[in-house]
Scaffold this motif. Structure first.
Motif, mmCIF file in Angstrom:
data_model
loop_
_atom_site.group_PDB
_atom_site.id
_atom_site.type_symbol
_atom_site.label_atom_id
_atom_site.label_comp_id
_atom_site.label_asym_id
_atom_site.label_seq_id
_atom_site.Cartn_x
_atom_site.Cartn_y
_atom_site.Cartn_z
ATOM 1 N N SER A 112 0.831 -1.203 0.000
ATOM 2 C CA SER A 112 0.000 0.000 0.000
ATOM 3 C C SER A 112 0.869 1.257 0.000
ATOM 4 N N PRO A 113 0.724 2.122 -1.014
ATOM 5 C CA PRO A 113 1.473 3.391 -1.011
ATOM 6 C C PRO A 113 1.103 4.258 0.186
ATOM 7 N N ALA A 114 -0.144 4.153 0.659
ATOM 8 C CA ALA A 114 -0.575 4.960 1.798
ATOM 9 C C ALA A 114 0.209 4.596 3.055
ATOM 10 N N ALA A 115 0.510 3.308 3.230
ATOM 11 C CA ALA A 115 1.300 2.881 4.385
ATOM 12 C C ALA A 115 2.727 3.413 4.284
ATOM 13 N N ARG A 116 3.287 3.391 3.084
ATOM 14 C CA ARG A 116 4.641 3.917 2.887
ATOM 15 C C ARG A 116 4.691 5.408 3.193
ATOM 16 N N ASN A 117 3.699 6.160 2.711
ATOM 17 C CA ASN A 117 3.678 7.604 2.948
ATOM 18 C C ASN A 117 3.555 7.916 4.439
ATOM 19 N N ALA A 118 2.724 7.144 5.139
ATOM 20 C CA ALA A 118 2.570 7.352 6.578
ATOM 21 C C ALA A 118 3.893 7.138 7.298
ATOM 22 N N GLY A 153 8.094 19.075 13.561
ATOM 23 C CA GLY A 153 8.071 17.699 14.054
ATOM 24 C C GLY A 153 6.710 17.301 14.580
ATOM 25 N N ILE A 154 6.051 18.231 15.300
ATOM 26 C CA ILE A 154 4.699 17.958 15.805
ATOM 27 C C ILE A 154 3.731 17.775 14.636
ATOM 28 N N TYR A 155 3.892 18.635 13.621
ATOM 29 C CA TYR A 155 3.015 18.539 12.443
ATOM 30 C C TYR A 155 3.197 17.191 11.733
ATOM 31 N N PHE A 156 4.442 16.809 11.503
ATOM 32 C CA PHE A 156 4.701 15.534 10.821
ATOM 33 C C PHE A 156 4.243 14.350 11.665
ATOM 34 N N GLY A 157 4.365 14.459 12.986
ATOM 35 C CA GLY A 157 3.875 13.387 13.856
ATOM 36 C C GLY A 157 2.370 13.233 13.750
ATOM 37 N N TYR A 158 1.669 14.373 13.729
ATOM 38 C CA TYR A 158 0.207 14.337 13.576
ATOM 39 C C TYR A 158 -0.175 13.731 12.226
ATOM 40 N N LYS A 159 0.517 14.141 11.166
ATOM 41 C CA LYS A 159 0.204 13.627 9.830
ATOM 42 C C LYS A 159 0.501 12.134 9.738
ATOM 43 N N ALA A 160 1.537 11.668 10.437
ATOM 44 C CA ALA A 160 1.855 10.227 10.422
ATOM 45 C C ALA A 160 0.723 9.423 11.049
ATOM 46 N N ILE A 161 0.176 9.946 12.155
ATOM 47 C CA ILE A 161 -0.957 9.266 12.807
ATOM 48 C C ILE A 161 -2.173 9.262 11.888
ATOM 49 N N GLU A 162 -2.439 10.407 11.274
ATOM 50 C CA GLU A 162 -3.602 10.530 10.390
ATOM 51 C C GLU A 162 -3.469 9.622 9.162
ATOM 52 N N LYS A 163 -2.328 9.678 8.513
ATOM 53 C CA LYS A 163 -2.144 8.891 7.296
ATOM 54 C C LYS A 163 -2.026 7.399 7.601
ATOM 55 N N GLY A 164 -1.516 7.058 8.782
ATOM 56 C CA GLY A 164 -1.499 5.650 9.178
ATOM 57 C C GLY A 164 -2.905 5.097 9.321
ATOM 58 N N GLY A 165 -3.808 5.898 9.891
ATOM 59 C CA GLY A 165 -5.208 5.478 10.006
ATOM 60 C C GLY A 165 -5.863 5.319 8.643
ATOM 61 N N ILE A 166 -5.559 6.232 7.723
ATOM 62 C CA ILE A 166 -6.105 6.135 6.366
ATOM 63 C C ILE A 166 -5.598 4.878 5.675
ATOM 64 N N ALA A 167 -4.306 4.595 5.858
ATOM 65 C CA ALA A 167 -3.724 3.400 5.229
ATOM 66 C C ALA A 167 -4.366 2.124 5.760
ATOM 67 N N GLY A 179 0.546 -4.050 4.199
ATOM 68 C CA GLY A 179 1.367 -3.001 4.789
ATOM 69 C C GLY A 179 0.755 -2.433 6.056
ATOM 70 N N ARG A 180 -0.192 -3.175 6.640
ATOM 71 C CA ARG A 180 -0.862 -2.687 7.843
ATOM 72 C C ARG A 180 0.131 -2.526 8.996
#
Length: 208
Positions: A112-118, A153-167, A179-180
């Motif tokens: 999953s590309p979404a998992a890689r991006n997260a 860093g806080i912003y990227f951490g938040y986006k990692a959590i968000e994109k991980g959920g989407i993936a 890629g879960r």
């Protein structure tokens, strides 16, 4: 396994119709009497059928019912038959909502590309503040850059959590993707990085 008493047809069963083929059982020929329902058969008929010919008998072989040709073709627009349970479902469904099987008979799993991006966002949340602090410590830049790196860093951490959920949701809906585990790792790393960057300055202020 279906069980029967294979024996020569005696006077009791002679003249009865074979439960499978319907022909009369002849005295002295090879027969098979079902142990469950006592139905009489020709021995070859029993072996060919692999069990009793009486419907509903526990010794009757299990057979998957096939759909009539007219029912198979009677599908509404934008619908299709699931290749596994043969129920009518929307033709855009990747997973059958009735039997839970993937509707494609031949498919390839893909990462999953979404998992890689997260995961990339989580690495940015973890490494960016550290890299900037090393640069600052070397004297190349001024202190305000540290504050900017913390916010980033806080912003990227938040986006990692968000994109991980989407993936994870994409993978759940489309089992062709995998890629879960990486998506979960991205959420953990992103969360730890964000919390560390938030709590670090607060602890510093409290200790002053």
């Amino acid at each position: 396994m279906a069980e029967a008493r294979e024996q020569k047809i005696n006077k009791r069963f002679a003249g009865m119709a074979c439960t499978l083929c319907g022909d009369a059982l002849l005295l002295g020929e090879d027969g098979a009497i079902c142990d469950a329902c006592d139905s009489s058969h020709h021995a070859p008929c029993w072996r060919e059928n692999e069990g009793c010919g009486k419907a509903g008998c526990i010794n009757a072989p299990f057979k998957i019912p096939s759909l009539p040709a007219e029912e198979e073709d009677n599908v509404e627009p934008d619908m299709m038959r699931c290749p596994h349970c043969h129920k009518s479902i929307h033709n855009w469904k990747i997973v059958c909502p009735i039997c839970g099987q993937i509707t494609e008979l031949n498919y390839e799993r893909k990462f999953s590309p979404a998992a890689r991006n997260a995961f990339l966002f989580s690495l940015a949340a973890l490494l960016l503040p550290l890299i900037v602090q090393i640069i600052v410590a070397s004297g190349s830049v001024t202190n305000p850059l540290i504050r900017h790196s913390t916010f980033a860093g806080i912003y990227f951490g938040y986006k990692a959590i968000e994109k991980g959920g989407i993936a994870k949701e994409i993978i759940r809906k489309d089992p062709r993707n995998y890629g879960r585990g990486l998506a979960i790792a991205a959420q953990i790393i992103g969360g730890i990085s964000a919390v560390r960057l938030i709590l670090g300055p607060l602890l510093t202020l409290l200790l002053l």
